[in-house]
Design a protein around this motif. Structure first.
Motif, PDB file in Angstrom:
ATOM      1  N   ASP A  31      -0.447   5.086  -0.713  1.00 50.43           N
ATOM      2  CA  ASP A  31       0.210   6.230  -0.081  1.00 50.43           C
ATOM      3  C   ASP A  31       1.276   6.683  -1.074  1.00 50.43           C
ATOM      4  O   ASP A  31       2.406   6.211  -1.048  1.00 50.43           O
ATOM      5  N   ARG A  48       3.807   9.097  -3.528  1.00 53.14           N
ATOM      6  CA  ARG A  48       4.923  10.009  -3.251  1.00 53.14           C
ATOM      7  C   ARG A  48       5.147  10.866  -4.485  1.00 53.14           C
ATOM      8  O   ARG A  48       5.138  10.373  -5.611  1.00 53.14           O
ATOM      9  N   ASP A  69       0.818  -1.218   0.000  1.00 55.64           N
ATOM     10  CA  ASP A  69       0.000   0.000   0.000  1.00 55.64           C
ATOM     11  C   ASP A  69       0.850   1.265   0.000  1.00 55.64           C
ATOM     12  O   ASP A  69       0.348   2.352  -0.259  1.00 55.64           O
ATOM     13  N   ARG A  70       2.111   1.123   0.317  1.00 56.02           N
ATOM     14  CA  ARG A  70       3.041   2.256   0.271  1.00 56.02           C
ATOM     15  C   ARG A  70       4.231   1.846  -0.585  1.00 56.02           C
ATOM     16  O   ARG A  70       4.825   0.795  -0.364  1.00 56.02           O
TER      17      ARG A  70
END
Length: 172
Positions: free
Chosen positions: A94, A96, A42-43
């Motif tokens: 999530d 970036r 998820d990240r």
């Protein structure tokens, strides 16, 4: 050196084959992680600088639970991506801002047919603050496939060029 991450959703295996070619092409420029969306984190890991996200076009866009159920019925058996799709993964990602993302889809080649999962993915990523690049479609001959001849090679070359350009930009 940053890593390339290739995440894909696939019903009948066509998008998986394109994603594998994308990973092969990108690997010529550096390390690549290749992962089915149900296994994707998820990240994104901190060392990821280039992201490729792909999925099939269903009902003019990204798949949904109902369109995946329809694909399951057409397949008559298990699908490649049995759990979540890219729509759900992107919604929970999530993201970036230092990542550059390129999106791809597989879809039936019919002149004038609207809709593209890749363009939808790119919009979602852009709204999340991710730098986005291209949205590319790769063609299948019919709903379950097969891929149109030459599409695997085209995917490999597409990713090779994007990964090399990304590496050249980040090396400056």
């Amino acid at each position: 050196m940053s890593r390339t991450f290739v995440v894909y959703e696939s019903m009948f295996g066509n998008t998986r084959d394109i994603a594998a070619a994308v990973a092969e092409g990108a690997a010529e420029a550096g390390p690549v992680t290749f992962v089915e969306v149900g296994e994707a984190p998820d990240r994104l890991p901190d060392d990821v600088g280039l992201l490729f996200v792909g999925g099939p076009t269903h009902a003019f866009g990204m798949s949904r639970p109902a369109t995946r159920d329809s694909a399951r019925q057409q397949a008559g058996g298990p699908l490649v991506s049995e759990r979540r799709g890219v729509r759900e993964w992107l919604a929970g990602l999530d993201g970036r801002s230092k990542v550059t993302a390129h999106c791809f889809d597989t879809r039936v080649r019919v002149r004038g047919l609207p809709g593209s999962a890749a363009r939808g993915m790119r919009r979602v990523l852009r709204r999340a603050g991710v730098t986005t690049g291209t949205a590319e479609s790769f063609w299948v001959a019919g709903t379950p496939g097969p891929l149109v001849r030459g599409e695997v090679e085209r995917a490999r070359g597409w990713a090779r060029g994007l990964a090399a350009a990304h590496g050249a930009r980040t090396a400056r």
